[in-house]
Scaffold this motif. Structure first.
Motif, PDB file in Angstrom:
ATOM      1  N   ALA A 306       0.685  -1.135  -0.059  1.00  0.00           N
ATOM      2  CA  ALA A 306       0.420  -0.064  -0.210  1.00  0.00           C
ATOM      3  C   ALA A 306       0.594   1.093  -0.092  1.00  0.00           C
ATOM      4  O   ALA A 306       0.656   2.302  -1.002  1.00  0.00           O
ATOM      5  CB  ALA A 306      -0.978  -0.017   1.182  1.00  0.00           C
ATOM      6  N   ILE A 307       1.931   1.199   0.872  1.00  0.00           N
ATOM      7  CA  ILE A 307       2.618   2.653   1.215  1.00  0.00           C
ATOM      8  C   ILE A 307       3.676   2.678  -0.603  1.00  0.00           C
ATOM      9  O   ILE A 307       3.715   3.431  -0.922  1.00  0.00           O
ATOM     10  CB  ILE A 307       3.900   2.527   2.182  1.00  0.00           C
ATOM     11  N   THR A 308       4.186   1.420  -1.055  1.00  0.00           N
ATOM     12  CA  THR A 308       4.851   1.319  -2.213  1.00  0.00           C
ATOM     13  C   THR A 308       4.287   2.290  -3.154  1.00  0.00           C
ATOM     14  O   THR A 308       4.327   3.231  -3.662  1.00  0.00           O
ATOM     15  CB  THR A 308       5.588  -0.511  -2.479  1.00  0.00           C
ATOM     16  N   GLU A 309       3.111   1.863  -3.179  1.00  0.00           N
ATOM     17  CA  GLU A 309       2.113   2.124  -5.052  1.00  0.00           C
ATOM     18  C   GLU A 309       1.418   3.668  -4.689  1.00  0.00           C
ATOM     19  O   GLU A 309       1.728   4.346  -5.597  1.00  0.00           O
ATOM     20  CB  GLU A 309       0.363   1.478  -4.511  1.00  0.00           C
ATOM     21  N   ARG A 310       1.318   4.024  -3.186  1.00  0.00           N
ATOM     22  CA  ARG A 310       1.029   5.860  -2.996  1.00  0.00           C
ATOM     23  C   ARG A 310       2.056   6.260  -3.182  1.00  0.00           C
ATOM     24  O   ARG A 310       2.159   7.326  -3.813  1.00  0.00           O
ATOM     25  CB  ARG A 310       0.818   5.632  -1.509  1.00  0.00           C
ATOM     26  N   VAL A 312       5.208   5.430  -4.931  1.00  0.00           N
ATOM     27  CA  VAL A 312       4.931   5.001  -6.852  1.00  0.00           C
ATOM     28  C   VAL A 312       4.578   6.620  -6.863  1.00  0.00           C
ATOM     29  O   VAL A 312       4.667   7.352  -8.771  1.00  0.00           O
ATOM     30  CB  VAL A 312       4.714   3.902  -7.251  1.00  0.00           C
ATOM     31  N   THR A 313       2.904   6.684  -7.340  1.00  0.00           N
ATOM     32  CA  THR A 313       1.400   7.712  -8.003  1.00  0.00           C
ATOM     33  C   THR A 313       2.554   9.336  -7.552  1.00  0.00           C
ATOM     34  O   THR A 313       2.456   9.733  -8.424  1.00  0.00           O
ATOM     35  CB  THR A 313      -0.109   7.196  -7.020  1.00  0.00           C
ATOM     36  N   ALA A 368      15.087  11.892 -11.916  1.00  0.00           N
ATOM     37  CA  ALA A 368      13.378  11.561 -11.617  1.00  0.00           C
ATOM     38  C   ALA A 368      13.461  11.132 -10.824  1.00  0.00           C
ATOM     39  O   ALA A 368      13.614  10.342  -9.969  1.00  0.00           O
ATOM     40  CB  ALA A 368      12.904  11.245 -12.947  1.00  0.00           C
ATOM     41  N   ALA A 369      11.844  11.447  -9.456  1.00  0.00           N
ATOM     42  CA  ALA A 369      11.647  11.760  -8.494  1.00  0.00           C
ATOM     43  C   ALA A 369      11.558   9.312  -8.941  1.00  0.00           C
ATOM     44  O   ALA A 369      11.068   9.631  -9.611  1.00  0.00           O
ATOM     45  CB  ALA A 369      10.464  11.977  -8.083  1.00  0.00           C
ATOM     46  N   THR A 370      12.658   8.616  -8.129  1.00  0.00           N
ATOM     47  CA  THR A 370      12.805   8.379  -8.296  1.00  0.00           C
ATOM     48  C   THR A 370      12.456   6.718  -6.520  1.00  0.00           C
ATOM     49  O   THR A 370      12.337   6.930  -6.047  1.00  0.00           O
ATOM     50  CB  THR A 370      14.433   7.140  -7.977  1.00  0.00           C
ATOM     51  N   VAL A 371      11.770   5.269  -7.025  1.00  0.00           N
ATOM     52  CA  VAL A 371      10.928   4.280  -5.870  1.00  0.00           C
ATOM     53  C   VAL A 371      11.786   3.317  -6.173  1.00  0.00           C
ATOM     54  O   VAL A 371      11.794   2.725  -7.282  1.00  0.00           O
ATOM     55  CB  VAL A 371       9.475   4.509  -5.948  1.00  0.00           C
ATOM     56  N   LEU A 372      12.876   2.529  -5.468  1.00  0.00           N
ATOM     57  CA  LEU A 372      13.657   1.317  -5.716  1.00  0.00           C
ATOM     58  C   LEU A 372      12.476   0.475  -4.637  1.00  0.00           C
ATOM     59  O   LEU A 372      12.257   1.278  -2.779  1.00  0.00           O
ATOM     60  CB  LEU A 372      14.833   1.439  -5.409  1.00  0.00           C
ATOM     61  N   SER A 373      12.171  -0.785  -4.367  1.00  0.00           N
ATOM     62  CA  SER A 373      11.517  -1.428  -3.897  1.00  0.00           C
ATOM     63  C   SER A 373      12.559  -2.521  -3.151  1.00  0.00           C
ATOM     64  O   SER A 373      12.849  -3.022  -4.562  1.00  0.00           O
ATOM     65  CB  SER A 373       9.773  -2.414  -3.658  1.00  0.00           C
ATOM     66  N   GLY A 374      12.318  -3.685  -2.273  1.00  0.00           N
ATOM     67  CA  GLY A 374      12.906  -4.898  -2.166  1.00  0.00           C
ATOM     68  C   GLY A 374      14.603  -4.507  -1.431  1.00  0.00           C
ATOM     69  O   GLY A 374      15.537  -4.783  -2.810  1.00  0.00           O
ATOM     70  N   VAL A 375      14.833  -2.724  -1.495  1.00  0.00           N
ATOM     71  CA  VAL A 375      16.321  -2.668  -0.928  1.00  0.00           C
ATOM     72  C   VAL A 375      16.735  -3.604   0.188  1.00  0.00           C
ATOM     73  O   VAL A 375      15.599  -3.978   1.207  1.00  0.00           O
ATOM     74  CB  VAL A 375      16.296  -1.030  -0.268  1.00  0.00           C
TER      75      VAL A 375
END
Length: 490
Positions: A306-310, A312-313, A368-375
């Motif tokens: 839920a946090i990741t999805e938000r 990323v948006t 660009a604003a960047t999101v990495l998951s699974g760090v």
């Protein structure tokens, strides 16, 4: 050359010069000041070398006794006038901060507002009681008082050039020290000329403040100059280690405020919308070029998706570009070398199994604003300060695992904990090895009334701001007084 014709800054008055008691030429020539967003040359300043630093330090030392003897109320009055001038000319001065450091307008105005607050806080320090009476062992009177060090050298960075310069300069001046300041050569106007101008107009006596933009050789000269008693440094851990080493060799007091790899811990009972908003602000403000930036977003696995999805948006709706358009959320990264460093860290994370959920690309200096998951630990994105707009999401199973992950860092600057239960958040926060802890807030916080600093690689345990300023910028002197001298047995 694009010469700005604004009145208070008045480029013609100082173009190609530095402030050594007054505006004058320097030995190392001039330095062009360039807008990182578009490469426009804004002006030039005098570039200081070791001989300029030596001249400034000698003059500052000669001016210090009279400045320290000035009535505290008079010192406070000059400082308050400088704060007034900063506010009165804030719109013009914010334009320089935007053009020179790549700041969006809102961030530049925060610097004006906080800069004035830091100066007013410093003015109040001048009026604080400065000593205490001590118990005696005989008939004499004993007291201890706080006295200034003498000349304080200040070295500041490019990212918040006004605030991170003036917070040390103003406190040092208020308490009776004179100052030699070396702003970052990339931001010598926001971190130098603006400060020289407000104090010049406020009536600061000649010789009390010197502002000499310069490179590493000027910084080294400041740290080893025999006329300089203390260095206040804000910058990278690598730079701070070098400053600490030179100051140690020369037996100088040193205050180091360095980088951070700051964790924002989001517990499973947090509101996902609010938590994601906090994470985005902490990770992306000023392109992540802040020592307190949220370097790790530690999220309970129950709400990780839920946090990741938000997040990323949000990242996809934050445009990067030239701040002068007033149409962007992120301005430029300060240099091409820094863009390469950010890209290397992002690429390393992806190569080691992290997922690139947003961004990860740049158009020149605009990252660009960047999101990495699974760090995970072992990735550069987990270990290193990025100084770019990258949110690194790390999942955890239990509160104790979150604490363990946050405390793995060699840094110890700031942390935040977000939870629906304040007691639970505080129980987690109490276990974190940081200099600043924010419950139900993200990691980017600062202001004149709090002792600001960190542990480990984030600094040497010193603090700037609030009650810490008197501790840092003065030292104890013991005074004993007999009514008349008496004989000894020898």
């Amino acid at each position: 050359m694009n010469m700005h014709t604004a009145n208070f800054i008045d480029v013609g008055r100082w173009n190609g010069q530095a402030y050594i008691s007054d505006w004058q030429r320097t030995s190392a020539g001039t330095l062009e000041v360039v807008d990182p967003a578009n490469g426009t040359v804004l002006c030039s300043v005098g570039l200081g070398g070791p001989s300029d630093i030596a001249r400034a330090a000698l003059t500052a030392r000669a001016a210090q006794p009279a400045w320290a003897k000035m009535l505290p109320a008079e010192r406070a009055s000059i400082l308050n006038r400088a704060a007034d001038l900063l506010e009165q000319h804030g719109t013009e001065l914010a334009g320089w901060i935007m053009r020179e450091s790549g700041s969006i307008h809102a961030k530049a105005m925060i610097e004006i507002e906080h800069g004035a607050l830091f100066i007013r806080h410093a003015a109040s320090l001048a009026m604080q009681p400065s000593g205490m009476f001590l118990p005696g062992m005989d008939g004499r009177t004993n007291y201890a008082r706080r006295v200034p060090h003498g000349v304080v050298g200040v070295i500041s960075p490019f990212n918040f050039p006004l605030v991170l310069s003036v917070r040390s300069i103003a406190a040092a001046l208020a308490l009776g020290n004179t100052v030699v300041h070396k702003p970052d050569p990339r931001t010598p106007v926001s971190g130098g000329v603006i400060i020289a101008r407000i104090f010049e107009e406020a009536g600061l006596p000649k010789g009390v403040l010197h502002i000499v933009p310069g490179g590493a050789d000027a910084g080294e000269a400041l740290c080893s100059d025999p006329n300089v008693a203390m260095i206040s440094f804000t910058g990278s851990a690598k730079g701070g280690a070098k400053v600490g080493e030179i100051c140690g060799r020369n037996l100088k007091r040193v205050q180091l405020e360095l980088g951070g790899k700051n964790a924002l811990i989001i517990l499973d009972d947090a509101d996902p919308d609010i938590a994601a908003s906090n994470a985005a602000w902490g990770a992306f403000l000023h392109q992540g070029q802040i020592c307190m930036a949220t370097g790790l977003v530690l999220v309970d696995r129950k709400i990780e998706a839920a946090i990741t999805e938000r997040l990323v948006t949000k990242a996809k709706h934050l445009p990067a570009g030239d701040p002068s358009t007033n149409q962007v959320a992120l301005g430029p990264i300060i240099s091409d070398a820094q863009v390469s460093s950010i890209q290397k860290i992002v690429d390393d994370a992806v190569a080691k199994g992290a997922k690139l959920m947003a961004g990860g690309t740049h158009d020149g200096r605009f990252y660009a604003a960047t999101v990495l998951s699974g760090v995970k630990p072992g990735m550069l994105a987990f270990e290193e300060e990025i100084f770019g707009p990258v949110a690194c999401i790390v999942g955890f199973e239990t509160d104790s695992e979150a604490v363990e992950l946050a405390n793995r860092s060699d840094y110890g600057l700031a942390a935040g904990v977000i939870s629906g239960n304040v007691g639970r958040a505080m129980a987690v926060g109490d276990q974190l090895n940081v200099g600043q802890l924010h419950i139900n807030d993200q990691t980017v916080n600062g202001g004149p009334y709090a002792p600001f600093g960190g542990r480990g690689k984030s600094g040497n345990g010193t603090r700037v701001g609030g009650p810490a300023d008197i501790e840092e910028f003065t030292q104890w002197q013991w005074v004993s007084v007999k009514d008349a001298a008496t004989a000894y047995p020898f």
